[in-house]
Write an enzyme that holds these catalytic residues in place. Structure first.
Site, PDB file in Angstrom:
ATOM      1  N   LYS A  15      12.125 -83.180 -17.013  1.00  0.00           N
ATOM      2  CA  LYS A  15      11.103 -84.121 -17.459  1.00  0.00           C
ATOM      3  C   LYS A  15      10.331 -83.487 -18.599  1.00  0.00           C
ATOM      4  CE  LYS A  15       6.847 -86.445 -15.966  1.00  0.00           C
ATOM      5  NZ  LYS A  15       5.904 -86.655 -14.827  1.00  0.00           N
ATOM      6  N   ASP A 119      -0.513 -93.934  -9.006  1.00  0.00           N
ATOM      7  CA  ASP A 119       0.529 -94.610  -9.788  1.00  0.00           C
ATOM      8  C   ASP A 119       1.748 -94.902  -8.916  1.00  0.00           C
ATOM      9  OD1 ASP A 119       1.537 -95.856 -12.011  1.00  0.00           O
ATOM     10  OD2 ASP A 119       2.301 -94.027 -12.948  1.00  0.00           O
TER      11      ASP A 119
END
Length: 358
Positions: A15, A119
């Site tokens: 990532k 989130d």
């Protein structure tokens, strides 16, 4: 991005973290990435993604910051991809219970560690080859004080993707608890059951309209009276009663135990939403037949993301072709109608043929 550890041979997901001057701290390291790294290293649970390593790339010049990569355990799919591909239709009630149970178990660990995820959404819930659900992307996560946001600490309400954003956040609250994660988790479970988002609003106003249209409009005497934006938006929403039971019936959610747990997760008042650990212990949905299956018994999906990308590319191409103007076709010559002309004959016949219609 997929990579392989040369020493162990383990495949990981890389990532890339945004590392510009706007998001960097005093030492040039992004604050959101630093927070995510610290939280992931403090957690160890099967339903929370594991951080394997952190790597820095060599900058191209002295004026540029190095790229930062988080090496995370590799998962083949996420729930959003599975739902969008239509593969969710093969899930049984036992499969959905297994996924919902793993989601709540992961949230229970986060909240017990005084961490707000902020989130939770289907694209941030990964599924490993062994069927384990992994909560990922803790870039927006924050630590709670005394199990809730402190009265002296204000948190931004611009968190959580809008489809999963709790009503108190939409109304401007900056002091909230783990109930915002529970709301989002309830929206995800409904998505697992129906294959579509519950509140697909395009903006904050439309999102509130969808929420109040289904769950009813709050009043000045309820939980929202003290929220910053309530006075300015309440005039746009007339009094409405809850239509949740009607919606359940329309979407074939008839099990009263499913309705019970969802009603405790997506209720308007954040104070009435049950905590993740209490939902796991007190809701009978997880303890009645069919019971949740084992993670290893969940359906396996291979190459699902690439297939979905191909389908989306094909759909986009077809839409573009439909929008292109069609070439003008040459006008076809008009064919004369084959009308039998009157033949010469006696005057009374000719008069009858040409006589005007009445």
């Amino acid at each position: 991005m997929k990579a392989r550890n040369k020493k162990t041979g383990e495949c990981v997901a890389l990532k890339k973290v945004r590392s510009d001057s706007d998001s960097a701290g005093a030492n040039g390291f992004p604050l959101t990435a630093l927070r995510e790294i610290m939280l992931l290293r403090s957690l160890d649970h099967p339903n929370i993604i594991k951080l394997r390593d952190v790597k820095l790339s060599t900058p191209e010049s002295d004026s540029k910051l190095p790229s930062i990569y988080l090496a995370l355990e590799l998962c083949s799919n996420d729930l959003e991809t599975i739902i969008q591909s239509g593969a969710w239709r093969w899930w049984t009630q036992s499969h959905v219970k297994c996924l919902a149970k793993q989601l709540l178990e992961g949230l229970a660990v986060l909240h017990a560690s005084k961490i707000l995820h902020r989130d939770v959404k289907s694209s941030n819930l990964l599924l490993s080859e062994s069927g384990e659900l992994k909560i990922t992307d803790l870039g927006l996560a924050r630590l709670m004080k005394d199990g809730s946001s402190s009265a002296t600490t204000q948190l931004t309400n611009r968190v959580v993707t809008i489809w999963y954003r709790a009503p108190e956040l939409l109304l401007g609250s900056t002091h909230y608890t783990e109930s915002v994660d529970i709301w989002a988790a309830g929206c995800v479970i409904i998505e697992l059951l129906t294959g579509k988002p519950l509140f697909p609003g395009q903006n904050e106003a439309q999102e509130l309209q969808l929420i109040f249209g289904l769950l009813g409009t709050p009043t000045d005497q309820t939980w929202c009276a003290s929220l910053p934006l309530w006075d300015s938006v309440k005039q746009h929403f007339g009094p409405k009663a809850s239509r949740l039971n009607e919606w359940f019936q329309k979407n074939n959610i008839i099990d009263p135990l499913v309705r019970d747990i969802l009603g405790k997760m997506i209720c308007l008042d954040p104070r009435q939403r049950m905590k993740a650990k209490d939902l796991l212990l007190e809701c009978n949905w997880f303890w009645t037949n069919p019971v949740p299956c084992k993670p290893c018994d969940l359906p396996k999906y291979t190459g699902l993301r690439s297939k979905l990308q191909q389908q989306q590319a094909k759909k986009t191409m077809m839409q573009q072709q439909q929008q292109q103007p069609h070439p003008q076709q040459k006008p076809q010559p008009q064919q004369r109608a084959l009308v039998q002309q009157p033949q010469p004959g006696p005057s009374y016949v000719r008069q009858a043929v040409v006589a005007p219609q009445q």
